[in-house]
Write a protein that holds these residues in place. Structure first.
Motif, PDB file in Angstrom:
ATOM      1  N   ASN B 158       0.792  -1.223   0.000  1.00  0.00           N
ATOM      2  CA  ASN B 158       0.000   0.000   0.000  1.00  0.00           C
ATOM      3  C   ASN B 158       0.827   1.276   0.000  1.00  0.00           C
ATOM      4  OD1 ASN B 158      -2.982  -0.509   0.046  1.00  0.00           O
ATOM      5  ND2 ASN B 158      -2.266  -2.003   1.560  1.00  0.00           N
ATOM      6  N   TYR B 195      -3.739   5.546  -6.409  1.00  0.00           N
ATOM      7  CA  TYR B 195      -2.883   5.095  -5.313  1.00  0.00           C
ATOM      8  C   TYR B 195      -3.681   4.945  -4.022  1.00  0.00           C
ATOM      9  CZ  TYR B 195       0.128   5.468  -1.296  1.00  0.00           C
ATOM     10  OH  TYR B 195       0.694   5.260  -0.072  1.00  0.00           O
ATOM     11  N   GLU B 196      -4.665   5.799  -3.849  1.00  0.00           N
ATOM     12  CA  GLU B 196      -5.368   5.794  -2.562  1.00  0.00           C
ATOM     13  C   GLU B 196      -6.343   4.636  -2.390  1.00  0.00           C
ATOM     14  OE1 GLU B 196      -6.537   9.452  -0.786  1.00  0.00           O
ATOM     15  OE2 GLU B 196      -5.031  10.559  -1.935  1.00  0.00           O
ATOM     16  N   THR B 197      -6.524   3.871  -3.471  1.00  0.00           N
ATOM     17  CA  THR B 197      -7.345   2.674  -3.305  1.00  0.00           C
ATOM     18  C   THR B 197      -6.565   1.678  -2.451  1.00  0.00           C
ATOM     19  OG1 THR B 197      -8.064   3.041  -5.543  1.00  0.00           O
ATOM     20  CG2 THR B 197      -8.625   0.901  -4.562  1.00  0.00           C
ATOM     21  N   LEU B 198      -7.197   1.218  -1.380  1.00  0.00           N
ATOM     22  CA  LEU B 198      -6.498   0.266  -0.508  1.00  0.00           C
ATOM     23  C   LEU B 198      -6.420  -1.095  -1.170  1.00  0.00           C
ATOM     24  CD1 LEU B 198      -8.024   1.349   2.873  1.00  0.00           C
ATOM     25  CD2 LEU B 198      -5.581   1.012   2.475  1.00  0.00           C
ATOM     26  N   ILE B 199      -5.208  -1.613  -1.213  1.00  0.00           N
ATOM     27  CA  ILE B 199      -5.059  -2.957  -1.766  1.00  0.00           C
ATOM     28  C   ILE B 199      -5.370  -3.933  -0.641  1.00  0.00           C
ATOM     29  CG2 ILE B 199      -3.431  -4.636  -2.738  1.00  0.00           C
ATOM     30  CD1 ILE B 199      -2.176  -2.340  -4.260  1.00  0.00           C
TER      31      ILE B 199
END
Lengths: 1024, 222, 309, 73
Positions: B158, B195-199
């Protein structure tokens, strides 16, 4: 009248013109007078492109001046190593006849059709019988001072000019031969086992019929004995630069160790005196010889490399390092090798009686006198025309200039006053090797244009029997061991070698021969091949470098593929180096033969592919270089696609009005553009760029930015350069500070201001980091404009602030003229540049005057900046597009600095003009013609064949790891349309880098395959 | 491609002690491309071992051979005889080839001639870098095509850790921070907002954690 | 006052007062005396004490046991937990263990790389990363569920925190990364030690621009420098640390015996300046092996006495 | 460190040279043309370029008992 009729009429007129031309005889042959490197280049280019060449050479060997040199600047390559393969190639070229010891007696005829009478002096040695073994020379009792070795050592009365002479046949010097002078001796005849000596040989007179004549007689050198004060001829340790060249040479009088002649001591302090016989209108020659600054620097560097104890000092006036990468070479000499440079002329040389050392008197720039002792002094002697130059010129009906060089014009630098007679090399003016080679290709290009209708008419092809199919057969090897008279036999026991060979597996025949290369020897080989059904042939004699092609031809005549042959070198690499050690030499000879037999077992026939050639050229860049090349190629009968990025042709020359000799540049440009745009064979693309090129020599495909697709066989890159836009010296901040180009434009239109003071500053944007090279044209540019100012307004003042005045060659005349007209020259150093003050209406300058030894000030009406040349910005893209390397300064790097000045390592791509390096207009024209000549060599072939010694790619075992693609310097392995590694054999030069790196062993070089080499290694170590 | 690195001669020499007939066995695919274990390298290795034997005065017969891939049954046919001849085999293949060969010839001692290093690519001639850890569950679609599992020293999913400095990883200045590369590439793609999407927490069962893996494709079975 | 856990730290922050936390590194042995001593020393001056989890990858007494010690002394511990050494089972199990002792604060970290520590050749786990750990703790607390989805009998009640380094690269994602941590469930943030105040303020501005300061409590991290040598070391050797030249110069320009005092001065000045920064809700004072100075700093910075909630 | 073996006085090494066709092989020829004398225990294998030199050539030579390998180009 409708348009069609008009066109038809035009066509008829054109056709009748062509008919007219055809009705005149045009011979497809050229005469080349002089066998130096320039003439050789012309001969090879013409010979390779379907013309017959007759080379007439006064000496007993070709080679000229270059063969006397040890190494060459700036690369330090061995001169002989470079020229020797070319001499060999020329010596055995099917289309070139070399007439040595020959001179032209008379010339009759007209362009396209000359009858030339030749007189050839007797050699007294029959070249057909002579094997070049040299026993005669060894047995000759008479010693004669060697002219080739510059009097430093002796030769015999029967001799060859130098070890690698071509033809490799000795000659008897009648004036010194004991038999001719006193009626007895004949030692040479007695010892010659091939009966080649012929004392009854006589002068021969014959006629040659040629279409064009090329003059490349070269130059003589100034004899420094005329300058008594320098002591040459009186003091043995004062020698000429050419003598020193021989001293440096490993094959010279001291085998490359540096000794001085008087006592053969190793000198420590060595001085070079520059401009001996040059730039000296009173006592010697007024011109600059162009090469001495660089060769002295090179000699100093090489001397230091030979012997680190040497302290070299060079006394000079101006350092003329004007060529590509020359300044960097001089910097290296100074900084890395510690060569000392003193800007001063030596006024006298005296000898210290006891030591033989030399006392040099010289004055420093500020007038102070100095005496300094040196161990040895080298006089950098200049070039001058041969003594008999006038008679020579008369014979050909050509004009000479005031100095005795062939008269040429700025825009036609290789044409003499007689159409059909061309000139190349130093006879046209002093120049270095690459420029001579360039002109060699240039005259070839010109000749190809002139004789294009007769191309191929004078050359013949020998019929060959069909090749025997030997595939699948077990090796049946024949070994012929050559006595070479006694050359090999006196050291190696031939019979032992023969019987050892007989014992070897697969050898079905072995015998000895007196001379394998003689006619009868070769006939015998052919006969045995047939009789014993041989399928591999080995001759154990001399080096493959000279004799392999001869024997390959022999077995081919016998119906065998020529790659089933190999030479075992038991002469150069055995008998000649192990004299007196007969047992060991024999053992080694047996081993060498065994190694070659082991290799030959694995030989396979090699068949070379051939492919069609598109008879068309792509020329990139529509400046004067591109246009000249395009015209010359088109005149040879090939179509040309000329691509120019700008909307207008002409490039940098658009801004140029006059040359140094006041020739009118603009009208020349106009004429050239007109000729290009109206040439039926030239297609011009303006405002267009090259997008992409695929293919290889003979078969390129290019896409242009206007979506046009072009098929062509060669590429000429002439993308030019650009002028530096100065940021220094307050340029652009004051209306009285201008650049030379602006001044030139003004002078063309208006007279200079009366009484005004023009101050010119040289080397703006040149010769310092980050553009540390000489732009070559600026000195002359300044002098040209200075002369113009003084001639138009004699009361105007001109001051030129310079670092070195580099009016090389015959341009020196104009430097003198400028000084005579009252132009003031003041020198500055790069770390003490003139300072400029722009506060007032007229700029003020301050600088240090080295003559006065103080700071001076001056007010200028105009400050004129001599700005340098830069590589064209488009070179970046072009270099990526074609994978071409550039030097540190961004100019394209040619295939070889000395001998391939317009080639790229990639076949079929050529270079000319400023893209190569800064140069003058006449030099650009020469180089463009050279590119056209080189292009003509390719385009003249209907088909090209790949070489036999190339790397073969086995696609079956290749896993496309790309190691080969990455390492190949010639770009021949590539990724094909199926996405796998494939090999373009046309581009392959056979170096084998791919084979060495390939982890799958998918590449094997013909006749150097791994199994072959490993078999040799095993055989060498005694295994079979 | 599988990247490998040759073991030292001394190490290989130590392994073959006591055997009389040794076959150095090349694998001409992946490890040949990285110049570690192809047939040519096998030849060189055999030669060096022979010289070592000579130096040490040991009587041992060392030969070399090789096949296209030591991970396919069919290729072995051509070399069965050579393998039977040997007392021991030095396999120049990756760990796969070594084991495959061992399985096929159950009574032959087998030594690895190379170390299998990683799955990687040719960065430039002579330089290979790791690109994949074969985790079996690819997230490259979320990380701009740059794998943080193989290329981040902490395999963070992340974002970079606090040690990322000037584009380099905290453990070495010679190592690119994978997350810097990801951010750069996302920026270039104009997708930095992703990028801010949580993996989410990763399913490692497809990795080593799930035991030896197997791919079965009935449609390609013969 | 809207709080989700019994955490004292959360209560102070929620009440709008500036919070003060500090940290203790456990000893490299089994003797608990060190922790007890440090805790006693600073308990009056801070609201909660972080216990590091094998910091810089050097093996130490475990964070959980140390936290239990403090809890038993009646102090408020913050359990630091790195994802480097434990897989998801161990992490969840330790969280439950901590909760069983009523440890109400957790700081989720990924942890320094093992190559810096005493087990450089060891394997790292990183089954989860810090963001995923945040999600796990929140899910355990708020939904009462394990990662696998099963119910937790007595869910942990923990105030969940994360670390942020405003100075690491790439700078442009420093704020998005914070946002991501908040989205993952972080309720408070303790930052890396701040020396470059300008850059920190720039970061905070960007934080405020996105309104993140409304969503999370940010505690500014501070570490007093003991000497110029330490400043240089932090500047050149510690990854992700931004020590401006002025700080190094200021310390180098001070006589050796006064450098420690000057370091304290700098720390206090920083606190004073940071108090003015909108969105800074407290201070995390990491006096590394120098805990005895914490009381002085807290007092001189006007943060004493601590509020009672 | 390994002790190097003692070299007997009259021992002559067997040397195998790999030479580039264009330069070093030509130089060897020139040595002959100039009748420069050297020990006969040097044998030359001609390569099209020293770039063709393979590891295995050198190894093979040593394996077969050659004492020295000389590569010139």
């Amino acid at each position: 009248m409708d348009i069609t009729a008009n066109v038809n009429q035009q066509l008829e007129i054109q056709e009748s013109k062509i008919e007219n031309r055809k009705s005149k005889i045009t011979k497809g042959a050229a005469l080349i007078v002089g066998g130096g490197i320039g003439g050789m280049q012309a001969a090879l280019d013409l010979g390779d492109s379907g013309f017959k060449v007759h080379m007439v050479q006064r000496d007993s060997s070709i080679g000229g001046t270059m063969v006397m040199l040890d190494k060459t600047f700036p690369t330090g390559d061995c001169s002989m190593c470079m020229i020797s393969p070319k001499m060999v190639e020329l010596g055995r070229h099917a289309n070139i006849d070399v007439h040595t010891l020959a001179e032209v007696v008379s010339v009759e005829g007209e362009p396209g059709n000359y009858h030339v009478k030749i007189r050839q002096a007797p050699r007294f040695v029959d070249p057909d019988k002579c094997t070049g073994c040299g026993i005669c020379e060894k047995k000759c009792p008479k010693l004669v001072t060697s002219v080739f070795e510059q009097g430093l050592t002796t030769r015999k009365a029967i001799y060859s000019l130098f070890a690698q002479a071509v033809p490799n046949t000795r000659v008897i010097d009648k004036d010194n031969c004991l038999f001719f002078q006193r009626g007895r001796c004949r030692a040479c005849e007695k010892f010659c086992t091939s009966k080649a000596i012929n004392f009854d040989d006589t002068e021969k007179n014959y006629e040659l019929h040629v279409g064009a004549i090329i003059l490349s007689p070269g130059l003589a050198r100034y004899n420094p004995i005329k300058r008594q004060e320098l002591g040459f001829g009186r003091f043995k340790n004062v020698i000429t630069s050419l003598q020193f060249e021989r001293i440096l040479s490993a094959s010279g009088p001291y085998m490359g160790t540096i000794k001085r002649p008087l006592d053969e001591k190793h000198p420590v302090k060595v001085a070079w005196i520059q401009c001996v016989g040059s730039r000296d209108p009173h006592r010697a020659n007024p011109w600059c010889s162009s090469v001495c600054c660089m060769y002295a620097t090179k000699q100093a560097v090489i001397a230091k490399e030979h012997d680190n104890h040497i302290h070299p000092t060079i006394f000079y006036m101006d350092m003329r390092a004007f060529g590509k990468d020359f300044d960097k070479y001089v910097d290296r000499a100074k900084n890395q090798y510690g060569v000392r440079y003193i800007r001063s002329m030596v006024s006298s040389v005296h000898e210290q009686a006891r030591t033989g050392n030399l006392i040099l008197r010289y004055s420093l720039e500020n007038g102070q006198f100095m005496d300094e002792i040196f161990d040895m002094v080298i006089l950098s002697i200049g070039f001058e025309p041969h003594e008999d130059v006038k008679a020579f010129a008369e014979q050909f009906g050509i004009e000479l200039n005031t100095h005795g060089f062939a008269k040429t014009e700025q825009f036609t630098p290789i044409e003499t006053s007689q159409p059909g007679i061309f000139v190349t090399g130093t006879f046209q003016g002093p120049k270095d090797i690459p420029e001579t080679v360039t002109q060699g290709s240039a005259v070839a290009g010109k000749t190809m244009s002139m004789l294009s209708s007769a191309r191929g008419t004078e050359v013949s092809v020998k019929p060959l029997p069909p090749e025997t199919d030997v595939s699948g057969q077990e090796a049946r090897i024949g070994v012929f061991v050559c006595h070479c008279g006694i050359n090999i036999a006196q050291t190696v026991h031939i019979d032992q070698v023969v019987s050892a060979a007989k014992e070897m597996k697969n050898v079905v025949h072995a015998e000895n021969m007196l001379y394998a290369c003689a006619q009868d020897g070769q006939e015998k080989i052919k006969q045995i091949v047939k009789e014993k059904n041989l399928n591999r042939v080995i001759v154990a004699s001399c080096t493959p470098r000279t004799h392999q092609p001869l024997f390959q031809e022999t077995i081919r005549d016998a119906g065998l593929n020529k790659y089933l042959f190999e030479l075992a070198d038991i002469r150069e690499q055995c008998s000649w180096c192990h004299m007196g050690q007969n047992e060991k030499a024999t053992e080694k000879a047996i081993k060498i033969v065994n190694m070659v037999i082991a290799k030959a077992r694995y030989f396979e026939p090699v068949h070379t592919a051939s492919f069609n050639v598109t008879p068309s050229a792509l020329v990139i860049g529509g400046g004067i270089a591109g246009m000249t090349a395009a015209l010359s190629i088109a005149d040879q009968g090939f179509s040309v696609h000329l691509v120019e990025k700008e909307k207008q042709l002409g490039g940098l020359v658009n801004k140029l009005y006059r040359t140094l000799d006041q020739s009118d540049v603009q009208s020349f440009l106009e004429k050239t553009i007109d000729a290009v745009e109206h040439h039926p064979k030239i297609s011009v693309y303006k405002g267009v760029e090259v997008k992409k090129t695929d293919g290889f020599v003979g078969n390129f495909k290019t896409q242009l930015s206007n979506q046009t697709d072009i098929d062509h066989g060669v590429i000429v890159i002439a993308v030019g350069g650009e002028e530096y836009k100065p940021g220094e010296f307050s340029y652009g901040k004051h209306n009285r500070i201008i650049v030379q180009r602006e001044l030139e434009k003004r002078l063309e239109k208006t007279a200079p201001e009366s009484g005004a003071h023009y101050v010119m500053i040289q080397c703006v944007g040149s010769r310092e980091e980050s553009f540390n090279y000489c732009s070559r044209v600026c000195c002359q540019d300044a002098i040209k404009n200075a002369i113009m100012i003084k001639e138009k307004s004699p009361d105007a003042h001109v001051t030129i602030l310079y670092r070195d005045i580099r009016t090389y060659g015959l341009r020196e005349d104009y430097y003198k003229k400028a000084r005579d007209l009252g132009v003031r020259f003041i020198r500055f150093e790069v770390d003490k540049k003139p300072e400029i003050d722009i506060e007032s209406a007229k700029p003020k300058l301050k600088l240090f005057d080295y003559m006065l030894n103080r700071e001076i000030e001056m007010t200028a009406d105009y400050v004129v900046l001599s700005t340098g040349l830069r590589p064209h910005p488009s070179m970046e893209k072009i270099s990526k597009l074609y994978k071409l390397t550039r030097n540190l300064d961004g100019f394209f790097l040619e295939a070889h600095v000395k001998l391939r000045p317009v080639d790229f390592p990639f076949e079929g791509v050529f270079l000319c003009g400023l893209a190569h390096a800064p140069k003058n207009l006449d030099e650009t024209i020469s180089q463009a013609l050279a590119a056209s000549g080189r292009a003509g060599v390719v385009l003249s072939h209907d088909k090209l064949s790949a070489s036999g010694i190339i790397s073969k790619h086995n696609k079956q075992i290749c896993m496309s790891c790309l190691s080969c693609v990455r390492i190949c310097p010639f770009d021949s392995p590539y990724i094909d349309e199926t996405g796998k590694v494939c090999h373009n054999e046309v581009k392959c030069m056979g170096c084998g880098l791919c084979a060495a790196i390939c982890p799958a062993k998918a590449f094997q070089v013909n006749n150097f395959k791994d199994d072959q080499i490993l078999a040799m290694i095993d055989a060498c170590a005694g295994l079979n | 491609m599988i990247v490998g690195k040759q073991k030292s001669i001394d190490e290989v020499w130590a392994m073959i002690q006591g055997y009389k007939k040794v076959l150095v066995f090349g694998c001409n695919t992946c490890v040949a491309v990285c110049h570690a274990g192809g047939n040519k390298e096998a030849e060189v290795m055999a030669s060096m071992l022979r010289m070592k034997a000579k130096q040490e005065n040991v009587d041992i017969d060392i030969q070399d051979s090789g096949i296209e891939r030591q991970c396919e049954h069919e290729f072995f046919e051509s070399v069965t005889e050579r393998i039977e001849w040997a007392d021991a085999i030095v396999s120049m293949a990756c760990g796969i080839g070594v084991q495959f060969t061992a399985e096929k010839f159950s009574t032959k001692p087998l030594m690895p001639g190379i170390n299998t290093t990683f799955l990687g690519a040719t960065e430039k001639p002579g330089v290979w870098t790791e690109k994949c850890q074969a985790c079996g569950n690819c997230i490259l679609g979320m990380t701009a095509g740059i794998c943080p599992i193989a290329r981040c020293a902490k395999r963070l999913m992340n974002g970079p850790c606090g040690g990322s400095t000037k584009g380099k990883c905290e453990i070495s200045k010679d190592l690119d921070c994978a997350w810097q590369l990801i951010i750069d590439r996302l920026t270039a793609l104009n997708r930095l907002n992703e990028y801010e999407t949580l993996i989410p927490i990763k399913d490692w069962s497809t990795d080593r954690a799930g035991g030896p893996r197997k791919v079965v494709r009935e449609d390609v079975m013969v | 006052m809207n709080v989700k856990t019994p955490s004292k730290l959360e209560k102070i922050l929620a009440s709008g007062q500036l919070a003060v936390t500090s940290e203790c590194g456990p000893p490299r042995g089994s003797d608990p005396e060190g922790i007890i001593k440090k805790g006693t020393m600073i308990k009056e001056y801070v609201d909660a004490i972080n216990i590091t989890d094998n910091q810089t990858s050097v093996t130490r007494l475990c964070s959980l046991a140390s936290c239990i010690r403090l809890k038993l002394m009646g102090l408020e511990p913050v359990l630091q937990m790195v994802t480097r050494d434990r897989n998801r089972i161990a992490l969840q199990s330790d969280i439950l263990g901590a909760a069983s002792f009523d440890i109400f604060n957790i700081l989720c970290l990924s942890g320094d790389h093992q190559s810096f520590g005493d087990c450089a050749t060891g394997q790292n786990v990183h089954d989860l990363d810090s963001m995923q750990l945040l999600q796990v703790v929140r899910r355990m607390r708020d939904e009462g569920k394990f990662i696998g989805g099963e119910e937790i009998k007595r869910p942990p009640r923990m105030f969940v925190g994360a670390a942020a380094n405003p100075f690491a690269d790439p700078f442009e994602i420093r704020v998005p990364r914070l946002a991501k941590k908040i989205a993952a469930g972080a309720e408070f943030i303790q930052t890396q030690c701040i020396y470059n105040l300008d850059r920190f303020e720039e970061w905070m501005k960007r934080v405020r621009d996105r309104g993140l300061h409304e969503k999370v409590y940010i505690l500014a991290g501070l570490t007093p420098m003991k000497s110029a040598g330490m400043a240089k070391y932090m500047k050149n050797r510690v990854p992700g640390m931004d020590v401006p030249d002025e700080v190094v110069k200021r310390l180098s320009g001070t006589p050796k015996d006064k450098q420690a005092d000057e370091g304290i001065n700098i720390c206090i000045e920083s606190i004073e300046r940071l108090k003015q920064v909108e969105g800074v809700r407290g201070f995390h004072i990491m006096a590394i092996e120098w805990e005895e100075k914490v009381p002085e700093i807290v007092q001189r910075a006007g943060l004493y006495p601590r509020p009672v909630v | 460190m390994e002790e190097p073996k003692k070299i007997p006085r009259d021992w002559e090494p067997d040397i195998l040279a790999f030479a580039c066709h264009y330069c070093a092989f030509a130089a060897a020829d020139l040595a002959g043309v100039m009748r420069l004398s050297y020990a006969p225990n040097v044998k030359i294998i001609r390569l099209p370029c020293t770039g063709k030199l393979d590891y295995i050539y050198v190894l093979r030579a040593f394996e077969q008992g050659v004492d020295g390998v000389f590569c010139a180009g």
